[in-house]
Design an enzyme around this catalytic site. Structure first.
Site, PDB file in Angstrom:
ATOM      1  N   ASP A 164       9.687   2.484  17.833  1.00 43.80           N
ATOM      2  CA  ASP A 164       9.093   2.821  16.723  1.00 43.80           C
ATOM      3  C   ASP A 164       8.765   3.805  16.322  1.00 43.80           C
ATOM      4  O   ASP A 164       7.583   4.411  17.027  1.00 43.80           O
ATOM      5  CB  ASP A 164       7.867   1.716  16.371  1.00 43.80           C
ATOM      6  CG  ASP A 164       7.340   1.591  15.041  1.00 43.80           C
ATOM      7  OD1 ASP A 164       7.633   2.474  14.315  1.00 43.80           O
ATOM      8  OD2 ASP A 164       6.281   1.154  14.900  1.00 43.80           O
ATOM      9  N   ASN A 166       6.882   5.666  14.338  1.00 42.74           N
ATOM     10  CA  ASN A 166       5.504   5.700  14.181  1.00 42.74           C
ATOM     11  C   ASN A 166       5.062   7.278  14.014  1.00 42.74           C
ATOM     12  O   ASN A 166       3.944   7.310  14.733  1.00 42.74           O
ATOM     13  CB  ASN A 166       4.634   4.562  15.122  1.00 42.74           C
ATOM     14  CG  ASN A 166       3.333   4.646  14.808  1.00 42.74           C
ATOM     15  OD1 ASN A 166       2.942   4.154  13.601  1.00 42.74           O
ATOM     16  ND2 ASN A 166       2.391   4.764  15.486  1.00 42.74           N
ATOM     17  N   ALA A 189      16.996   3.526  22.621  1.00 42.99           N
ATOM     18  CA  ALA A 189      16.699   2.301  22.100  1.00 42.99           C
ATOM     19  C   ALA A 189      17.874   1.456  21.640  1.00 42.99           C
ATOM     20  O   ALA A 189      18.700   1.915  20.947  1.00 42.99           O
ATOM     21  CB  ALA A 189      15.490   2.591  21.109  1.00 42.99           C
ATOM     22  N   ASP A 226       9.161  -0.561   4.021  1.00 43.52           N
ATOM     23  CA  ASP A 226       8.807   0.223   2.981  1.00 43.52           C
ATOM     24  C   ASP A 226       7.650  -0.733   2.221  1.00 43.52           C
ATOM     25  O   ASP A 226       7.713  -0.800   1.128  1.00 43.52           O
ATOM     26  CB  ASP A 226       9.979   0.567   1.819  1.00 43.52           C
ATOM     27  CG  ASP A 226       9.499   1.555   0.847  1.00 43.52           C
ATOM     28  OD1 ASP A 226       8.661   2.012   1.164  1.00 43.52           O
ATOM     29  OD2 ASP A 226      10.399   1.826   0.054  1.00 43.52           O
ATOM     30  N   GLY A 227       6.723  -1.027   3.029  1.00 49.28           N
ATOM     31  CA  GLY A 227       5.677  -1.635   2.344  1.00 49.28           C
ATOM     32  C   GLY A 227       6.059  -3.176   1.736  1.00 49.28           C
ATOM     33  O   GLY A 227       6.768  -3.939   2.492  1.00 49.28           O
ATOM     34  N   ASP A 251      -6.357  -2.935   4.341  1.00 59.53           N
ATOM     35  CA  ASP A 251      -6.042  -1.976   5.394  1.00 59.53           C
ATOM     36  C   ASP A 251      -5.007  -1.954   6.022  1.00 59.53           C
ATOM     37  O   ASP A 251      -4.334  -2.881   6.538  1.00 59.53           O
ATOM     38  CB  ASP A 251      -7.350  -2.136   6.379  1.00 59.53           C
ATOM     39  CG  ASP A 251      -7.282  -1.094   7.468  1.00 59.53           C
ATOM     40  OD1 ASP A 251      -6.372  -0.433   7.625  1.00 59.53           O
ATOM     41  OD2 ASP A 251      -8.347  -1.202   8.293  1.00 59.53           O
ATOM     42  N   THR A 253      -3.490  -0.336   8.350  1.00 61.20           N
ATOM     43  CA  THR A 253      -3.577   0.361   9.681  1.00 61.20           C
ATOM     44  C   THR A 253      -2.724  -0.167  10.610  1.00 61.20           C
ATOM     45  O   THR A 253      -1.926   0.569  11.322  1.00 61.20           O
ATOM     46  CB  THR A 253      -5.112   0.578  10.285  1.00 61.20           C
ATOM     47  OG1 THR A 253      -6.194   1.200   9.414  1.00 61.20           O
ATOM     48  CG2 THR A 253      -5.030   1.264  11.665  1.00 61.20           C
ATOM     49  N   GLY A 254      -2.808  -1.409  10.986  1.00 58.60           N
ATOM     50  CA  GLY A 254      -1.973  -2.072  11.844  1.00 58.60           C
ATOM     51  C   GLY A 254      -0.663  -2.863  11.544  1.00 58.60           C
ATOM     52  O   GLY A 254      -0.239  -3.532  12.244  1.00 58.60           O
ATOM     53  N   ALA A 255      -0.313  -2.684  10.284  1.00 59.68           N
ATOM     54  CA  ALA A 255       0.651  -3.426   9.459  1.00 59.68           C
ATOM     55  C   ALA A 255       2.314  -3.366  10.192  1.00 59.68           C
ATOM     56  O   ALA A 255       2.611  -4.361  10.622  1.00 59.68           O
ATOM     57  CB  ALA A 255       0.754  -3.186   8.192  1.00 59.68           C
ATOM     58  N   GLY A 256       2.600  -2.201  10.510  1.00 57.81           N
ATOM     59  CA  GLY A 256       3.709  -1.828  11.068  1.00 57.81           C
ATOM     60  C   GLY A 256       3.749  -2.500  12.528  1.00 57.81           C
ATOM     61  O   GLY A 256       4.911  -3.049  13.026  1.00 57.81           O
ATOM     62  N   ASP A 257       2.683  -2.302  13.082  1.00 57.42           N
ATOM     63  CA  ASP A 257       2.691  -2.860  14.566  1.00 57.42           C
ATOM     64  C   ASP A 257       2.527  -4.490  14.511  1.00 57.42           C
ATOM     65  O   ASP A 257       3.312  -4.932  15.487  1.00 57.42           O
ATOM     66  CB  ASP A 257       1.382  -2.242  15.288  1.00 57.42           C
ATOM     67  CG  ASP A 257       1.097  -0.792  15.437  1.00 57.42           C
ATOM     68  OD1 ASP A 257       2.059  -0.219  15.472  1.00 57.42           O
ATOM     69  OD2 ASP A 257       0.058  -0.389  15.070  1.00 57.42           O
ATOM     70  N   ALA A 301      -1.400  -8.745   8.476  1.00 60.68           N
ATOM     71  CA  ALA A 301      -2.499  -7.937   8.987  1.00 60.68           C
ATOM     72  C   ALA A 301      -3.090  -6.732   7.739  1.00 60.68           C
ATOM     73  O   ALA A 301      -4.217  -6.239   8.232  1.00 60.68           O
ATOM     74  CB  ALA A 301      -1.496  -7.121  10.122  1.00 60.68           C
TER      75      ALA A 301
END
Length: 325
Positions: A164, A166, A189, A226-227, A251, A253-257, A301
């Site tokens: 990722d 990131n 990867a 993309d959100g 929040d 903050t952790g959405a992609g994770d 998340a």
């Protein structure tokens, strides 16, 4: 079947601002355990899969807090190394009115930058089904070497390798060109995850140039989020879009994770390896189901504050999918 999802890189403290004065500065900062690969490990563990975290933690109170938080979440910490040579990295998180975050980092020097290839245990990759990293462990030359060596060892051991991007520009030394440093990891990867902004950043010479270069490596699946907008997926022989969940964001903050954790859990549960990844991507119902599940994890998340604290468990992800179109 190998059972572990091993996440490598940084664990740090996300200091979330609360309150505000007349100048827009937070009055208080509350510490949350975080760090992108550590978040992914927690996401995987909370979804019921055996998760491990490898990285360097400081011998300070924040390092103790991170280790305890990982263990409390059910993450195996046998591959964590401790050091007294540097303190824990801090990230001060500010949210705007829409819940979108921005970061101010206090990193280097920090403990996570001191991990080296010799810190991997001889048996680290024996039971690893998936090995996951992100670019935050590429910002220091020695740590980047350890990251790439970990990816190579994982591949030799038969693990699926996930990356990722990131991207956090503030973490890179002034004057450096991150693109040159992240491409070796992109090419190692099997599965690559980018945000739409990161995709555009990498595609500075054109989208097709980016894809053609990516397919010269090991990658067989690229996912671009993309959100709440539809995500895109790419394979050397196919591509497509899939709608995502649209929920009020508290929040991000952790959405992609959380998304990555959900996807890796699905891949590991289905026994996907580098050898059968092509066939799995070509079976669209399975691919789409895994991406919907990952999207649900990310959507849950963003409705919560924190990093580790925001990751959903399997029941919460399933309930969300039942109640949201």
């Amino acid at each position: 079947m190998k059972r572990s999802i091993l996440c490598f890189g940084e664990a740090l403290i996300d200091m979330h601002g609360e309150g505000g004065d007349g100048y827009g500065f937070a009055r208080h900062f509350i510490p949350f355990a975080g760090g992108a690969p550590a978040n992914v490990a927690v996401a995987v563990a909370k979804l019921g899969r055996h998760a491990r975290f490898a990285g360097m933690l400081a011998l300070d109170r924040f390092g103790d807090f991170l280790l305890h938080s990982l263990q409390q979440a059910g993450v195996d910490t046998a591959d964590v190394v401790r050091t007294g040579e540097a303190n824990t990295a801090l990230a001060f998180v500010t949210l705007d009115s829409l819940g979108e975050r921005s970061f101010s980092f206090y990193r280097p020097p920090s403990a996570d930058l001191l991990f080296r290839a010799e810190h991997f245990r001889p048996e680290t990759f024996d039971d690893t089904a998936v090995f996951h990293v992100c670019s935050n462990s590429m910002t220091d030359a020695d740590l980047a070497d350890a990251t790439l060596e970990g990816m190579r060892r994982a591949r030799r051991a038969g693990a699926l390798v996930s990356f990722d991007l990131n991207l956090r520009p503030a973490l890179w030394p002034l004057g450096s060109e991150p693109r040159a440093h992240v491409w070796p990891a992109l090419l190692l990867a099997d599965v690559v995850k980018l945000s739409a902004e990161e995709f555009d950043w990498l595609a500075n010479d054109g989208e097709q140039v980016l894809l053609d270069r990516l397919w010269t490596g090991n990658a067989r699946l690229l996912i671009v989020t993309d959100g709440a907008l539809p995500l895109r997926w790419y394979h050397p022989d196919a591509d497509g879009e899939l709608p995502c969940y649209n929920v009020p964001m508290v929040d991000s903050t952790g959405a992609g994770d959380a998304f990555v954790g959900g996807l890796l859990q699905q891949l590991a549960d289905q026994g996907i390896t580098a050898d059968n990844l092509d066939a799995w991507v070509g079976t669209l119902p399975r691919l789409h189901a895994a991406l919907r599940y990952a999207s649900a994890c990310g959507a849950v998340a963003v409705t919560r504050h924190g990093s580790f604290a925001a990751m959903p468990n399997a029941d919460e992800a399933a309930q969300f999918m039942e109640t949201h179109a």
